[in-house]
Design a protein around this motif. Structure first.
Motif, PDB file in Angstrom:
ATOM      1  N   GLY A 193     -34.826  49.250  35.543  1.00  0.00           N
ATOM      2  CA  GLY A 193     -33.665  48.379  35.421  1.00  0.00           C
ATOM      3  C   GLY A 193     -33.726  47.417  34.252  1.00  0.00           C
ATOM      4  O   GLY A 193     -32.948  46.472  34.179  1.00  0.00           O
ATOM      5  N   GLN A 194     -34.660  47.664  33.315  1.00  0.00           N
ATOM      6  CA  GLN A 194     -34.752  46.795  32.135  1.00  0.00           C
ATOM      7  C   GLN A 194     -33.905  47.351  31.003  1.00  0.00           C
ATOM      8  O   GLN A 194     -33.763  48.564  30.863  1.00  0.00           O
ATOM      9  N   VAL A 195     -33.386  46.463  30.185  1.00  0.00           N
ATOM     10  CA  VAL A 195     -32.627  46.882  29.008  1.00  0.00           C
ATOM     11  C   VAL A 195     -33.630  47.378  27.963  1.00  0.00           C
ATOM     12  O   VAL A 195     -34.443  46.611  27.453  1.00  0.00           O
ATOM     13  N   ALA A 196     -33.589  48.692  27.668  1.00  0.00           N
ATOM     14  CA  ALA A 196     -34.553  49.255  26.721  1.00  0.00           C
ATOM     15  C   ALA A 196     -34.010  49.195  25.304  1.00  0.00           C
ATOM     16  O   ALA A 196     -34.769  49.072  24.352  1.00  0.00           O
ATOM     17  N   ALA A 197     -32.697  49.322  25.132  1.00  0.00           N
ATOM     18  CA  ALA A 197     -32.111  49.270  23.788  1.00  0.00           C
ATOM     19  C   ALA A 197     -30.611  49.077  23.902  1.00  0.00           C
ATOM     20  O   ALA A 197     -29.987  49.479  24.881  1.00  0.00           O
ATOM     21  N   VAL A 198     -30.051  48.446  22.892  1.00  0.00           N
ATOM     22  CA  VAL A 198     -28.595  48.358  22.755  1.00  0.00           C
ATOM     23  C   VAL A 198     -28.264  48.971  21.397  1.00  0.00           C
ATOM     24  O   VAL A 198     -28.833  48.567  20.377  1.00  0.00           O
ATOM     25  N   GLN A 199     -27.392  49.979  21.403  1.00  0.00           N
ATOM     26  CA  GLN A 199     -27.128  50.731  20.174  1.00  0.00           C
ATOM     27  C   GLN A 199     -25.641  50.856  19.913  1.00  0.00           C
ATOM     28  O   GLN A 199     -24.829  50.797  20.834  1.00  0.00           O
ATOM     29  N   ASP A 200     -25.317  51.073  18.631  1.00  0.00           N
ATOM     30  CA  ASP A 200     -23.926  51.407  18.311  1.00  0.00           C
ATOM     31  C   ASP A 200     -23.756  52.929  18.434  1.00  0.00           C
ATOM     32  O   ASP A 200     -24.686  53.637  18.829  1.00  0.00           O
ATOM     33  N   ALA A 201     -22.561  53.430  18.089  1.00  0.00           N
ATOM     34  CA  ALA A 201     -22.255  54.843  18.298  1.00  0.00           C
ATOM     35  C   ALA A 201     -23.181  55.749  17.483  1.00  0.00           C
ATOM     36  O   ALA A 201     -23.406  56.904  17.839  1.00  0.00           O
ATOM     37  N   ARG A 202     -23.726  55.210  16.376  1.00  0.00           N
ATOM     38  CA  ARG A 202     -24.606  56.027  15.533  1.00  0.00           C
ATOM     39  C   ARG A 202     -26.080  55.882  15.908  1.00  0.00           C
ATOM     40  O   ARG A 202     -26.954  56.369  15.201  1.00  0.00           O
ATOM     41  N   GLY A 203     -26.342  55.155  16.987  1.00  0.00           N
ATOM     42  CA  GLY A 203     -27.719  55.016  17.448  1.00  0.00           C
ATOM     43  C   GLY A 203     -28.486  53.891  16.787  1.00  0.00           C
ATOM     44  O   GLY A 203     -29.682  53.732  17.006  1.00  0.00           O
ATOM     45  N   ARG A 204     -27.799  53.092  15.969  1.00  0.00           N
ATOM     46  CA  ARG A 204     -28.483  51.963  15.348  1.00  0.00           C
ATOM     47  C   ARG A 204     -28.600  50.816  16.347  1.00  0.00           C
ATOM     48  O   ARG A 204     -27.685  50.578  17.144  1.00  0.00           O
ATOM     49  N   LEU A 205     -29.743  50.103  16.292  1.00  0.00           N
ATOM     50  CA  LEU A 205     -29.957  49.004  17.229  1.00  0.00           C
ATOM     51  C   LEU A 205     -29.004  47.855  16.936  1.00  0.00           C
ATOM     52  O   LEU A 205     -28.744  47.525  15.784  1.00  0.00           O
ATOM     53  N   LEU A 206     -28.482  47.268  17.987  1.00  0.00           N
ATOM     54  CA  LEU A 206     -27.584  46.120  17.847  1.00  0.00           C
ATOM     55  C   LEU A 206     -28.278  44.862  18.350  1.00  0.00           C
ATOM     56  O   LEU A 206     -28.959  44.889  19.383  1.00  0.00           O
ATOM     57  N   PRO A 207     -28.102  43.738  17.630  1.00  0.00           N
ATOM     58  CA  PRO A 207     -28.645  42.476  18.140  1.00  0.00           C
ATOM     59  C   PRO A 207     -27.998  42.127  19.483  1.00  0.00           C
ATOM     60  O   PRO A 207     -26.818  42.421  19.709  1.00  0.00           O
ATOM     61  N   HIS A 208     -28.777  41.526  20.351  1.00  0.00           N
ATOM     62  CA  HIS A 208     -28.251  41.104  21.653  1.00  0.00           C
ATOM     63  C   HIS A 208     -29.160  39.998  22.157  1.00  0.00           C
ATOM     64  O   HIS A 208     -30.277  39.834  21.652  1.00  0.00           O
ATOM     65  N   ILE A 209     -28.686  39.250  23.116  1.00  0.00           N
ATOM     66  CA  ILE A 209     -29.555  38.190  23.626  1.00  0.00           C
ATOM     67  C   ILE A 209     -29.570  38.184  25.148  1.00  0.00           C
ATOM     68  O   ILE A 209     -28.663  38.715  25.803  1.00  0.00           O
ATOM     69  N   PHE A 210     -30.611  37.581  25.670  1.00  0.00           N
ATOM     70  CA  PHE A 210     -30.715  37.344  27.107  1.00  0.00           C
ATOM     71  C   PHE A 210     -30.547  35.850  27.311  1.00  0.00           C
ATOM     72  O   PHE A 210     -31.168  35.055  26.618  1.00  0.00           O
ATOM     73  N   SER A 211     -29.701  35.507  28.248  1.00  0.00           N
ATOM     74  CA  SER A 211     -29.330  34.106  28.361  1.00  0.00           C
ATOM     75  C   SER A 211     -28.847  33.835  29.775  1.00  0.00           C
ATOM     76  O   SER A 211     -28.604  34.748  30.549  1.00  0.00           O
ATOM     77  N   TYR A 212     -28.741  32.541  30.082  1.00  0.00           N
ATOM     78  CA  TYR A 212     -28.022  32.187  31.293  1.00  0.00           C
ATOM     79  C   TYR A 212     -26.531  32.267  31.012  1.00  0.00           C
ATOM     80  O   TYR A 212     -26.086  32.038  29.883  1.00  0.00           O
ATOM     81  N   TRP A 213     -25.770  32.532  32.075  1.00  0.00           N
ATOM     82  CA  TRP A 213     -24.318  32.602  31.915  1.00  0.00           C
ATOM     83  C   TRP A 213     -23.762  31.313  31.309  1.00  0.00           C
ATOM     84  O   TRP A 213     -22.940  31.341  30.404  1.00  0.00           O
TER      85      TRP A 213
END
Lengths: 194, 103
Positions: free
Chosen positions: A158-178
């Motif tokens: 259940g962990q986020v392993a990767a966030v990618q765009d349609a071409r498979g490139r990694l996208l920046p993302h953050i973990f935060s409180y709401w």
């Protein structure tokens, strides 16, 4: 969050200002003493006010998983030059408590203030994904943010392993409180399992 | 009276210097929303010269410890959360790219 330290062809170093904006850390750069919002990715005061930081992709993982994927990676040493007990978490109480430390203004009630979210912003379109939703659905979650198609890879645990765009490139993302995410992305939507 | 002011004046000057340590004149957010967060400037020490350990020698990490992982041009580096929480900012250079890892 990981950012480039290069801004307009100049390289900066950063420290912790001791100031907060919307309950989130303000960094400062040693070269101009401008204050930089960690979540806004922008200087909010000082000579560089208004300049933006470029986010770089990173992943949050557990050590076992990361090491298996990157056996030759190196890892930040505990030999930091500072006497700190790295086995102890200085914020242990904060994670457990139900309230925020400092004012963040009105908090939208879409989610509980301290619910943990994955936050993604693509071309100015922001969405929050409650992390506990992922525990129920390992695999690949496809979603659309504005015109952009994205894929969130979720491990068996259940962990986020990767966030990618349609071409498979990694996208920046953050973990935060709401509460923090919505303070910096007031127009964010919240992902709901279809 | 005189003695008191001799002691107080430098103290006052010091606290004023602390309050005005950052120039907020051209802030792009409401100045009254920029608050003191407890520890003073550099009270949480950012890392400027981080050192690294090969993965197989990082005995201080448990398998379940959370890390932030970064890969640039095939060079991979991990930053354990249990170190990041004490420093909040790591100034680093990976594959020649100057980066800041912040938690």
């Amino acid at each position: 969050m990981v950012y480039s330290r290069k801004i307009d062809a100049k390289t900066y170093t950063f420290g912790v200002s001791g100031r907060l904006y919307k309950s989130n850390v303000l960094l400062y750069d040693h070269q101009t003493e401008s204050l930089w919002s960690q979540l806004k990715a922008q200087a909010v005061a000082g000579p560089l006010a208004g300049r933006r930081l470029t986010a770089l992709p990173s992943v949050r993982s557990d050590w076992k998983t990361w090491r298996r994927r990157h056996p030759h990676a190196d890892v930040l040493s505990v030999d930091t030059g500072f006497a700190r007990d790295y086995s102890r978490d200085p914020y242990a109480g904060y994670y457990r408590s139900g309230s925020t430390w400092f004012p963040v203004g009105r908090v939208r009630r879409d989610l509980a203030a301290k619910r943990q979210v994955l936050g993604i912003e693509v071309n100015g379109v922001a969405r929050a994904y409650p992390l506990d939703e992922f525990r129920r659905r390992p695999g690949i979650l496809e979603d659309r943010l504005g015109n952009a198609r994205i894929r969130i890879k979720i491990s068996d645990r259940g962990q986020v392993a990767a966030v990618q765009d349609a071409r498979g490139r990694l996208l920046p993302h953050i973990f935060s409180y709401w509460f923090a995410w919505q303070a910096f992305h007031p127009r964010t939507s919240v992902y709901k399992i279809p | 009276m005189k003695k008191t002011s001799v002691v107080l004046l430098p103290l006052l000057a010091l606290s004023f210097a602390f309050v005005t340590a950052f120039n907020l004149d051209n802030a792009i957010v409401p100045r009254d929303e920029i608050l003191s967060g407890g520890p003073p400037k550099d009270g949480i020490p950012a890392l400027l010269h981080p050192k690294f350990t090969p993965a197989d020698q990082a005995g201080y990490l448990e398998p379940s410890d959370a890390v932030v992982g970064v890969v640039i041009e095939g060079r991979a580096r991990a930053y354990p959360l249990k170190i990041l929480v004490w420093h909040e900012v790591v100034n680093d250079t990976l594959a020649g790219r100057p980066i800041v890892v912040t938690f």
